[in-house]
Design a protein around this motif. Structure first.
Motif, PDB file in Angstrom:
ATOM      1  N   TRP A   1      -8.485  -1.746   0.856  1.00 42.49           N
ATOM      2  CA  TRP A   1      -8.059  -0.388   0.507  1.00 42.49           C
ATOM      3  C   TRP A   1      -7.217  -0.397  -0.765  1.00 42.49           C
ATOM      4  CZ3 TRP A   1      -3.585   2.165  -0.524  1.00 42.49           C
ATOM      5  CH2 TRP A   1      -3.644   3.557  -0.571  1.00 42.49           C
TER       6      TRP A   1
ATOM      7  N   ASP B   1       0.567   4.054  -5.580  1.00 42.32           N
ATOM      8  CA  ASP B   1       0.508   5.235  -6.436  1.00 42.32           C
ATOM      9  C   ASP B   1       1.762   5.369  -7.294  1.00 42.32           C
ATOM     10  OD1 ASP B   1      -1.944   5.747  -5.340  1.00 42.32           O
ATOM     11  OD2 ASP B   1      -1.408   7.666  -4.427  1.00 42.32           O
TER      12      ASP B   1
ATOM     13  N   GLU C   1       0.822  -1.216   0.000  1.00 38.27           N
ATOM     14  CA  GLU C   1       0.000   0.000   0.000  1.00 38.27           C
ATOM     15  C   GLU C   1       0.856   1.266   0.000  1.00 38.27           C
ATOM     16  OE1 GLU C   1       0.290  -1.599   4.270  1.00 38.27           O
ATOM     17  OE2 GLU C   1      -0.182  -2.440   2.290  1.00 38.27           O
TER      18      GLU C   1
ATOM     19  N   ARG D   1      -8.087   1.435  -4.231  1.00 39.16           N
ATOM     20  CA  ARG D   1      -7.181   2.484  -4.697  1.00 39.16           C
ATOM     21  C   ARG D   1      -6.732   2.226  -6.130  1.00 39.16           C
ATOM     22  NH1 ARG D   1      -6.207   7.755  -4.222  1.00 39.16           N
ATOM     23  NH2 ARG D   1      -4.033   8.275  -4.731  1.00 39.16           N
TER      24      ARG D   1
ATOM     25  N   LYS E   1      -7.820   4.580  -9.667  1.00 38.02           N
ATOM     26  CA  LYS E   1      -6.879   5.210 -10.579  1.00 38.02           C
ATOM     27  C   LYS E   1      -6.909   4.572 -11.969  1.00 38.02           C
ATOM     28  CE  LYS E   1      -3.521   7.528  -9.068  1.00 38.02           C
ATOM     29  NZ  LYS E   1      -2.208   8.044  -8.611  1.00 38.02           N
TER      30      LYS E   1
END
Length: 222
Positions: free
Chosen positions: A99, A77, A73, A103, A107
């Protein structure tokens, strides 16, 4: 389910990864498999997000990024922003799986979760309806060139049967020891996405190796 071949650049020439990506793209691969290892979750260190960013322009097919890292995690990104099209994290590596999946999807990237050879596949059942793909490791993660662990094959059938019972067409990927000699029965068990490193990059012809793997996988469906 469409058969997909995902050559692992773990077996490529790291001195010219861009060219190696081009070779598998022109050779008929469906995905480029990128093994990311942190020396913590697995006993090996490979590459990070900057390398994914560097090879992205050389690939006209999706980057299949496999995060064999602890607490992924922290870096989701980074890998998405570097060009990952599919991200696989390990069930065993995080307590924030919901999560992470949310996520990744937020995206615009496909989400996948992997289990190691000795992890029961039913741990993934609560997440199946949210996943685009599941990766079943058919060797202990960390190093290429290993022999397929036979007891992982029934897990593929178990997972495919569960997906069918839920009306899901989830991709099932397998990684580790995949060769032209065993791919047919792995396909028959229910897998449709096949990671191959040595079998592709060590072959005299990448195109011939990919074609042979695809033919073997398709024969398992007859």
């Amino acid at each position: 389910m469409k058969i997909k071949i995902s050559p692992s650049i773990l077996s490529a020439n790291f001195a010219c990864l861009g060219n190696e990506c081009r070779r598998v793209c022109s050779g008929g691969a469906d995905l480029v498999h990128v093994d990311v290892m942190d020396g913590c979750f697995v006993p090996n260190i490979t590459i990070g997000a900057p390398v994914v960013r560097s090879i992205k322009p050389y690939s006209n097919i999706p980057l299949d990024v496999h995060l064999m890292i602890d607490r992924p995690e922290r870096y989701i990104d980074d890998f998405i922003d570097s060009g990952a099209d599919i991200i696989t994290v390990h069930f065993e590596a995080t307590d924030k799986l919901d999560w992470i999946i949310d996520r990744i999807h937020a995206k615009g990237v496909k989400a996948s979760v992997s289990v190691k050879p000795n992890t029961n596949v039913d741990v993934l059942y609560p997440y199946l309806e949210k996943l685009d793909m599941v990766l079943i490791m058919t060797v202990e993660p960390g190093f290429g060139g290993q022999k397929l662990i036979e007891h992982t094959i029934p897990k593929i059938s178990e997972l495919r049967n569960k997906c069918v019972s839920l009306g899901l067409e989830t991709d099932i990927e397998v990684d580790g020891g995949i060769t032209p000699h065993n791919i047919s029965r792995i396909s028959k068990a229910g897998a449709n996405v096949f990671v191959a490193g040595s079998a592709v990059f060590k072959a005299e012809s990448i195109a011939d190796a990919i074609s042979q793997l695809r033919a073997g996988a398709e024969s398992g469906r007859i």
